[in-house]
Design a protein around this motif. Structure first.
Motif, PDB file in Angstrom:
ATOM      1  N   ASP A   1      -4.198  25.062  65.100  1.00  0.00           N
ATOM      2  CA  ASP A   1      -4.102  25.584  63.734  1.00  0.00           C
ATOM      3  C   ASP A   1      -3.107  24.738  62.944  1.00  0.00           C
ATOM      4  N   PRO A   2      -3.593  23.804  62.106  1.00  0.00           N
ATOM      5  CA  PRO A   2      -2.675  22.970  61.319  1.00  0.00           C
ATOM      6  C   PRO A   2      -1.787  23.778  60.398  1.00  0.00           C
ATOM      7  N   GLY A   3      -2.270  24.940  59.953  1.00  0.00           N
ATOM      8  CA  GLY A   3      -1.472  25.768  59.053  1.00  0.00           C
ATOM      9  C   GLY A   3      -0.263  26.380  59.712  1.00  0.00           C
ATOM     10  N   ALA A   4      -0.202  26.340  61.052  1.00  0.00           N
ATOM     11  CA  ALA A   4       0.925  26.938  61.768  1.00  0.00           C
ATOM     12  C   ALA A   4       2.063  25.953  61.993  1.00  0.00           C
ATOM     13  N   GLY A   5       1.981  24.789  61.353  1.00  0.00           N
ATOM     14  CA  GLY A   5       3.063  23.812  61.472  1.00  0.00           C
ATOM     15  C   GLY A   5       2.988  22.972  62.722  1.00  0.00           C
ATOM     16  N   SER A   6       1.785  22.755  63.252  1.00  0.00           N
ATOM     17  CA  SER A   6       1.629  21.939  64.448  1.00  0.00           C
ATOM     18  C   SER A   6       1.745  20.465  64.098  1.00  0.00           C
ATOM     19  N   GLY A   7       1.718  19.630  65.154  1.00  0.00           N
ATOM     20  CA  GLY A   7       1.822  18.191  64.925  1.00  0.00           C
ATOM     21  C   GLY A   7       0.669  17.621  64.146  1.00  0.00           C
ATOM     22  N   VAL A   8      -0.440  18.377  64.041  1.00  0.00           N
ATOM     23  CA  VAL A   8      -1.598  17.900  63.290  1.00  0.00           C
ATOM     24  C   VAL A   8      -1.247  17.718  61.815  1.00  0.00           C
ATOM     25  N   THR A   9      -0.319  18.506  61.306  1.00  0.00           N
ATOM     26  CA  THR A   9       0.078  18.392  59.905  1.00  0.00           C
ATOM     27  C   THR A   9       0.645  17.010  59.605  1.00  0.00           C
ATOM     28  N   GLY A  10       1.503  16.504  60.495  1.00  0.00           N
ATOM     29  CA  GLY A  10       2.059  15.171  60.299  1.00  0.00           C
ATOM     30  C   GLY A  10       0.999  14.090  60.348  1.00  0.00           C
ATOM     31  N   LEU A  11      -0.002  14.277  61.219  1.00  0.00           N
ATOM     32  CA  LEU A  11      -1.096  13.314  61.272  1.00  0.00           C
ATOM     33  C   LEU A  11      -1.877  13.313  59.961  1.00  0.00           C
ATOM     34  N   ALA A  12      -2.133  14.501  59.424  1.00  0.00           N
ATOM     35  CA  ALA A  12      -2.863  14.589  58.159  1.00  0.00           C
ATOM     36  C   ALA A  12      -2.099  13.924  57.030  1.00  0.00           C
ATOM     37  N   ASP A  13      -0.774  14.043  57.032  1.00  0.00           N
ATOM     38  CA  ASP A  13       0.030  13.388  56.000  1.00  0.00           C
ATOM     39  C   ASP A  13      -0.092  11.866  56.088  1.00  0.00           C
ATOM     40  N   ARG A  14      -0.093  11.342  57.306  1.00  0.00           N
ATOM     41  CA  ARG A  14      -0.249   9.897  57.470  1.00  0.00           C
ATOM     42  C   ARG A  14      -1.605   9.428  56.956  1.00  0.00           C
ATOM     43  N   VAL A  15      -2.650  10.199  57.275  1.00  0.00           N
ATOM     44  CA  VAL A  15      -3.993   9.829  56.848  1.00  0.00           C
ATOM     45  C   VAL A  15      -4.110   9.902  55.332  1.00  0.00           C
ATOM     46  N   ARG A  16      -3.540  10.934  54.721  1.00  0.00           N
ATOM     47  CA  ARG A  16      -3.594  11.071  53.263  1.00  0.00           C
ATOM     48  C   ARG A  16      -2.859   9.938  52.571  1.00  0.00           C
ATOM     49  N   ALA A  17      -1.812   9.424  53.199  1.00  0.00           N
ATOM     50  CA  ALA A  17      -1.084   8.295  52.605  1.00  0.00           C
ATOM     51  C   ALA A  17      -1.954   7.055  52.505  1.00  0.00           C
TER      52      ALA A  17
END
Length: 406
Positions: A364-380
């Protein structure tokens, strides 16, 4: 994870998909497409006929301009309808007029490239898309209705066929709705040049931040290699000299053996850390070789299938390596998986990566997992990342990043 698009919903387990609202949302999307498309055909036909008839006296220019502006209304309706099958918000890229009043509004709209893309989308929608919507709905529901209505002893095979078509209709309707939504997003999503200055600056700052992270990582790798690692080597030499003056079998000798073992472990961990910060294989041989090297040292079997035409640009290559690296690290730490796979392709100026595992799922990316940081890198990198991870697995991390080779 809750799916955000119709195609993601179809990737769930069949029971979860069939009992969800996605088939009904897709049905509403296609039904609305038929209504909007038919209305657009009538309005455009009437406006075009009036414009051409009056064009000889120059009055017809007004109806033709009206048709162009009407396409912005169709596009606005489509952006709202997209929320049925694509939960990602699609912003309105139109700018504000320079001055109040309808004249300024019309002039602004006619100058904007997005207006002409919206006109093209409206023409495609009127000429083809709503007909395809109607065809899919007719095949999924009209055909079964006809076969059921004509049920008798001789036509029962057709009735069975109609029943099978009806049972498959949730997937038929949802798959076309997902394809139609992807096409609409291609036409209606704002381009970089149409974004506001503030948003462009945000993206530029994201890119600068990513560059600074990469530079800082290289500096840390260099400092560890030239500083801490050299001190550990020097400490090892000192212990070796001390052992020459220490008799075997004494308590001091045993302590030296323990110290040498701990020093060796620390040295290996530091080397692994340095290699992870800035792996030489990535700089020397590229992303494919670096991922294969990391997968070869992974604690579970990993299938690597990366087919790229050539070396990627440095920033993109480095970022994608760490996205894949971190995703696989999360698999090893949290998923309980027994196998994993990394697949990558390049198609139509787009890099596409899929990272899968057969673990327990429930990411669950909404729960503050490491997936959130990956998504930020991809969005950059102006990319998109999607995660499908139903409870019980499997988990799919899908990444799309724009890429153009020189």
């Amino acid at each position: 994870m809750r799916p955000t698009t119709a195609w993601q919903a179809m990737a769930q387990r069949p029971l979860s998909f069939l009992t969800s609202s996605w088939p009904w949302r897709s049905l509403a999307y296609l039904t609305g497409g038929v209504v909007v498309g038919a209305a657009a055909v009538l309005v455009f036909a009437a406006g075009l006929a009036a414009g051409l008839a009056l064009l000889v006296v120059l009055i017809g220019v007004a109806p033709l301009v009206g048709l162009v502006l009407a396409s912005t209304v169709v596009a606005s309706v489509e952006r709202r309808r997209l929320r049925l099958v694509d939960l990602d918000h699609l912003p309105d890229p139109h700018g504000r007029p320079d001055a109040p009043g309808p004249k300024s509004w019309v002039a602004t709209r006619l100058k904007e490239p997005v207006t002409w893309r919206e006109l093209l989308f409206t023409l495609v929608s009127a000429a083809a898309l709503w007909w395809l919507d109607l065809l899919v709905l007719g095949f999924s529901f009209g055909l079964p209705a006809v076969t059921f209505a004509s049920l008798d002893g001789e036509t029962w095979p057709w009735t069975v066929f109609g029943a099978l078509v009806l049972l498959a209709s949730p997937y038929t309707v949802t798959s076309w709705a997902g394809a139609r939504a992807a096409m609409a997003r291609t036409f209606l999503a704002p381009r970089d040049r149409e974004l506001g200055a503030e948003l462009r600056e945000v993206r530029a700052s994201q890119s600068r931040l990513l560059d600074s992270f990469d530079a800082e990582r290289v500096r840390i790798e260099r400092d560890l290699h030239d500083g801490a690692q050299q001190r550990l080597v020097s400490l090892g030499l000192t212990l070796a000299m001390l052992r020459l003056d220490t008799p075997e079998g004494t308590p001091q000798s045993e302590l030296l053996t323990q110290a040498e073992g701990q020093l060796s472990s620390a040295h290996q961990e530091l080397r692994a850390l340095i290699r992870g910060l800035n792996p030489p294989v990535l700089a020397d041989h590229g992303l494919v070789a670096a991922v294969e090297d990391y997968a070869g040292r992974f604690p579970i079997p990993v299938t690597v299938d990366l087919r790229l035409p050539e070396r990627l640009p440095r920033k993109l290559e480095t970022t994608m390596y760490y996205v894949i690296n971190e995703a696989m690290t999360n698999i090893a730490r949290h998923s309980g998986a027994t196998t994993a796979a990394v697949r990558g392709r390049y198609h139509a100026d787009l890099l596409i990566f899929d990272i899968t595992d057969d673990g327990r799922g429930g990411v669950d990316p909404g729960a503050g997992s490491g997936v959130t940081g990956l998504a930020d890198r991809v969005r950059a990198l102006d990319g998109r990342m999607r995660v499908s991870s139903p409870v019980g697995g499997p988990t799919l991390l899908h990444v799309e990043v724009p890429c153009r080779f020189a």
